[in-house]
Scaffold this motif. Sequence first.
Motif, mmCIF file in Angstrom:
data_model
loop_
_atom_site.group_PDB
_atom_site.id
_atom_site.type_symbol
_atom_site.label_atom_id
_atom_site.label_comp_id
_atom_site.label_asym_id
_atom_site.label_seq_id
_atom_site.Cartn_x
_atom_site.Cartn_y
_atom_site.Cartn_z
ATOM 1 N N THR A 195 -3.131 9.909 -0.941
ATOM 2 C CA THR A 195 -2.228 8.805 -1.283
ATOM 3 C C THR A 195 -2.921 7.493 -0.962
ATOM 4 N N SER A 208 5.146 9.091 -3.779
ATOM 5 C CA SER A 208 4.589 8.500 -2.562
ATOM 6 C C SER A 208 4.599 6.981 -2.573
ATOM 7 N N ALA A 235 1.578 11.617 5.982
ATOM 8 C CA ALA A 235 0.901 11.736 4.688
ATOM 9 C C ALA A 235 -0.575 11.439 4.880
ATOM 10 N N LEU A 305 7.747 15.545 -1.665
ATOM 11 C CA LEU A 305 6.960 15.099 -0.508
ATOM 12 C C LEU A 305 6.726 16.239 0.479
#
Length: 582
Positions: A195, A208, A235, A305
């Motif tokens: 990300t 994201s 993340a 997610l």
Amino acid sequence: MALPGANQPPLNILITGAAGLVGPLLAARLLSTPQYCLLLTDLADPIIPPNTAYPHHATALKGDITSPSFINTLLTHPSVQPLHAVFLFHGIMSAAAEADPALSLKVNVDSIRHFTDALRSHQSAGNPTTRVIYSSSLAVFGQPLPTGGDGKVNSETWAPTPQTTYGAHKLMTEVYLNEMHRRGWLDVFTVRFPTISVRPGKPTGAASSFLSGIIREPMAGLACVVPLRDRGFRAFLTTPGTVVENLVRVLGMESGVLPPHARQLLFPGIAVSVQELRDALEKYGGADKLGLIREEPDEGLERILRSWAEDFYISTPMKLGLVVDQSADDLQALLRLGYDHTYHGWDIIYDDECHSPGWVRLARKKWFTTPTSEKGSKKKKGAVITAAEFDALLGHSVAVTDAAASVFAAEMVAAYPEAKVVLNMRRDLDGWEQSLGQTLVHANESWGFWIASWLDRECFWAWHVYERFLWPLLFRAPDGDLKRGITGNARWVQREHCNMVRGLVHKDRLLEWYIEDGWEPLCKFLGKPVPDVEFPHANAASSGWKTREEQANKRWVDRAFLNLILLVIGVAGSIVVARMYL
């Protein structure tokens, strides 16, 4: 493939998805040196990045990459013959792909297959094997994920089991490209992006997106919605600048560093939690910014997610020479690099949204506000432009130069009292005045520019901000006759401007700098390392300025011409109707 040296022919490179995030950043990096010629394409208008040393080495071409005829146009375009490398960045993002799987299949799978098939056929005409760098995603990994120990995924041995349409389509394309490379038809590298945070610009269709918005939006005074209430959610993140650096390194890698049937390469990142991002926002933006974050669970987004791995082993990519951001203990890099942009005069019209009306509003406030007396005092107070007003236009930037900085120098110094100021002066005033004539005066006297301003909204505001407010009033030509203003006033305006800045800025925060001085004094003043490249002259009248002016003219004239046709059709239709019924 070996990167070209200073005396070697340039590499010809095609970048798809060039109007997105990574495409423009990579283009700006490649155009900082003379070794590359670029063809930039996207469904939206790709913009040749400003403030680059070699903008004339790039060509922008708008079109639909899912169209076979447009693919052929790209592969045969004269600006990139022979074609040495392709960066495939176009695609439908995660949440958007989940909402429209048919569109995702068309763009994320079929367009890549059709493009690479055509590229293979194109190579049969005698071109060398083209390097294809395809941007994939860590969404190819899904449950079950490691639960014991450190919970990290080894991307080389762990089986991809995507749980989203986006991840599934990315994996399908990865397998197809592996086969293209194994057979020797293309030279493929598939790079799996973490990300990217902090992404500049607006929220995207990615699940994201909030991982950038949690910093970006509050710093701009806007609300950010976090789609889950778990602040411990982590993340795998990287910054835009690091992605670009690693892409350039992959471009120069030897093909044999990866097996012929497994061309995937993980880009390094760091595991960061929602709470750590909140802490960074509070530390560098202030505790009040946390009030702009709202936690509103979204079951669909949270499911996406939760299917992603939180952390990955990065030993192999590091051994291959890729780089990683700072540790999660120091998130200042995420904040700083996410806004690593210098606001130039061209950004007034070329930014994500047209900022010209905002600058016209500030110009009106600066020059046409009637002074008022403060209560209980005979002193009159003129217009005050606040940092919040400037931030609304350039708050995503770390520096400002050119038109806005020149016209609003005094107001910006007052609004940002701790900012460092570089006073760019000229020794050759004759050459400077001649340059003003070739650029500012030339635009001011353009009949085409003026006519197009009546037929296109963006051109209308560009004409008003540049030719009615900023430059004429800076050079004391309120009647709009910029040639007379520059001929009669430019030299004393320049002298008084320099004296004003010297009087407003403490000497510890001021650098008086000539362009001939180059990198060293500038980098020393700003505390930056001296780049190992020639100092750029991106806005020179004969190169950068001319390129940008031609690009703007084509952009506005094309739309103005279309609007003129529609206007003529409308008038003709009205006349016909009037004759029939009146």
